[in-house]
Enzyme design. Structure first.
Site, PDB file in Angstrom:
ATOM      1  N   ARG A  61       0.831  -1.222   0.000  1.00 37.87           N
ATOM      2  CA  ARG A  61       0.000   0.000   0.000  1.00 37.87           C
ATOM      3  C   ARG A  61       0.856   1.259   0.000  1.00 37.87           C
ATOM      4  O   ARG A  61       0.412   2.317  -0.463  1.00 37.87           O
ATOM      5  CB  ARG A  61      -0.998  -0.038   1.171  1.00 37.87           C
ATOM      6  CG  ARG A  61      -2.114  -1.070   0.951  1.00 37.87           C
ATOM      7  CD  ARG A  61      -3.025  -1.190   2.144  1.00 37.87           C
ATOM      8  NE  ARG A  61      -2.389  -1.805   3.284  1.00 37.87           N
ATOM      9  CZ  ARG A  61      -2.480  -3.093   3.619  1.00 37.87           C
ATOM     10  NH1 ARG A  61      -3.201  -3.909   2.873  1.00 37.87           N
ATOM     11  NH2 ARG A  61      -1.870  -3.569   4.676  1.00 37.87           N
ATOM     12  N   GLU A  98       4.694 -11.224  14.603  1.00 36.08           N
ATOM     13  CA  GLU A  98       4.250 -11.795  15.873  1.00 36.08           C
ATOM     14  C   GLU A  98       4.747 -13.236  16.087  1.00 36.08           C
ATOM     15  O   GLU A  98       5.261 -13.570  17.138  1.00 36.08           O
ATOM     16  CB  GLU A  98       2.727 -11.730  15.964  1.00 36.08           C
ATOM     17  CG  GLU A  98       2.248 -11.778  17.402  1.00 36.08           C
ATOM     18  CD  GLU A  98       0.755 -11.509  17.507  1.00 36.08           C
ATOM     19  OE1 GLU A  98       0.163 -11.053  16.512  1.00 36.08           O
ATOM     20  OE2 GLU A  98       0.208 -11.766  18.585  1.00 36.08           O
TER      21      GLU A  98
HETATM   22  P1  AMP Z   1       3.959  -2.788  12.026  1.00 34.04           P
HETATM   23  O1  AMP Z   1       5.216  -3.323  11.430  1.00 34.04           O
HETATM   24  O2  AMP Z   1       3.485  -3.562  13.229  1.00 34.04           O
HETATM   25  O3  AMP Z   1       4.026  -1.300  12.279  1.00 34.04           O
HETATM   26  O4  AMP Z   1       2.794  -3.035  10.942  1.00 34.04           O
HETATM   27  C1  AMP Z   1       2.654  -2.183   9.861  1.00 34.04           C
HETATM   28  C2  AMP Z   1       2.297  -2.922   8.596  1.00 34.04           C
HETATM   29  O5  AMP Z   1       1.318  -3.929   8.816  1.00 34.04           O
HETATM   30  C3  AMP Z   1       1.699  -1.952   7.594  1.00 34.04           C
HETATM   31  O6  AMP Z   1       2.246  -2.250   6.310  1.00 34.04           O
HETATM   32  C4  AMP Z   1       0.214  -2.188   7.649  1.00 34.04           C
HETATM   33  O7  AMP Z   1      -0.354  -2.147   6.369  1.00 34.04           O
HETATM   34  C5  AMP Z   1       0.043  -3.564   8.295  1.00 34.04           C
HETATM   35  N1  AMP Z   1      -0.902  -3.547   9.447  1.00 34.04           N
HETATM   36  C6  AMP Z   1      -0.584  -3.811  10.736  1.00 34.04           C
HETATM   37  N2  AMP Z   1      -1.664  -3.744  11.539  1.00 34.04           N
HETATM   38  C7  AMP Z   1      -2.707  -3.426  10.748  1.00 34.04           C
HETATM   39  C8  AMP Z   1      -4.112  -3.179  10.989  1.00 34.04           C
HETATM   40  N3  AMP Z   1      -4.663  -3.265  12.214  1.00 34.04           N
HETATM   41  N4  AMP Z   1      -4.897  -2.844   9.938  1.00 34.04           N
HETATM   42  C9  AMP Z   1      -4.354  -2.746   8.683  1.00 34.04           C
HETATM   43  N5  AMP Z   1      -3.058  -2.963   8.388  1.00 34.04           N
HETATM   44  C10 AMP Z   1      -2.225  -3.297   9.400  1.00 34.04           C
END
Ligand code: AMP
Length: 178
Positions: A61, A98
């Site tokens: 995205r 995770e």
């Molecule tokens: P993080 O590495 O935990 O900051 O996760 C960010 C990435 O995971 C981004 O590319 C988001 O598109 C996706 N992502 C994580 N959590 C969500 C959520 N609750 N809703 C949509 N996309 C998410």
């Protein structure tokens, strides 16, 4: 459109991709013509006077947003991709999800030494993805001026992590909880 109106265009899907997750689905926002244009304008606005020389977008995205933002800033677009997708020489960075690890890659020649970079993705949650992308950009010699997101999930700590990495973090809106 203001950011409150943009927020109302995001669809929330409970229990996707697994129970307990509220998935913030931006496809409903970016398919709305006026909403998409305002999203791009509002995300780009803080960076007009910052001398950005390249926009780095995170698959997938971040490509949609980052491409349009690079056009607005009059600079090039550089992709950060999942492992195995880029055809030329790459550097890789693994990061913790995770239950497993994943890897992001960039072309070795995609950033010039000292180049002023803006990193773009749709959402910041734990900040793990941003941290991995920032290591790649910095290993290539890039100077990260900031990171831009549509959505921040502040309770997951990503935007604080971003600041602790010395990366100013801009998002249009926050959703409480995870
Ligand atoms: P993080 O590495 O935990 O900051 O996760 C960010 C990435 O995971 C981004 O590319 C988001 O598109 C996706 N992502 C994580 N959590 C969500 C959520 N609750 N809703 C949509 N996309 C998410």
């Amino acid at each position: 459109m203001n950011n409150e109106q943009l927020k109302s265009l995001i669809r929330t899907i409970p229990d996707h991709p697994k129970p307990g997750i509220l998935f913030r689905d931006v496809t409903t926002l970016i398919s709305h013509g006026e909403g998409f244009r305002a999203t791009i304008n509002n995300m780009t606005e803080p960076f007009f006077e910052k001398g950005i020389e390249a926009v780095v977008g995170i698959e997938a995205r971040g490509f949609i947003l980052g491409g349009a933002m690079a056009d607005k800033l009059g600079v090039g677009f550089v992709p950060v991709r999942k492992k195995g997708k880029l055809p030329f020489d790459t550097i890789s960075q693994s990061y913790q999800l995770e239950y497993c690890t994943d890897e992001l890659e960039m072309h070795t020649d995609s950033i010039r030494e000292g180049e002023k970079v803006l990193i773009v993705d749709d959402l910041i949650a734990t900040g793990g993805t941003l941290e991995a992308a920032s290591k790649l950009v910095r290993n290539l010699g890039g100077n990260i001026i900031g990171a831009a997101f549509i959505v921040d999930l502040p309770d997951l700590g990503g935007s604080s992590k971003c600041e602790s990495l010395n990366i100013p973090c801009h998002s249009l809106m926050a959703f409480e909880g995870d």
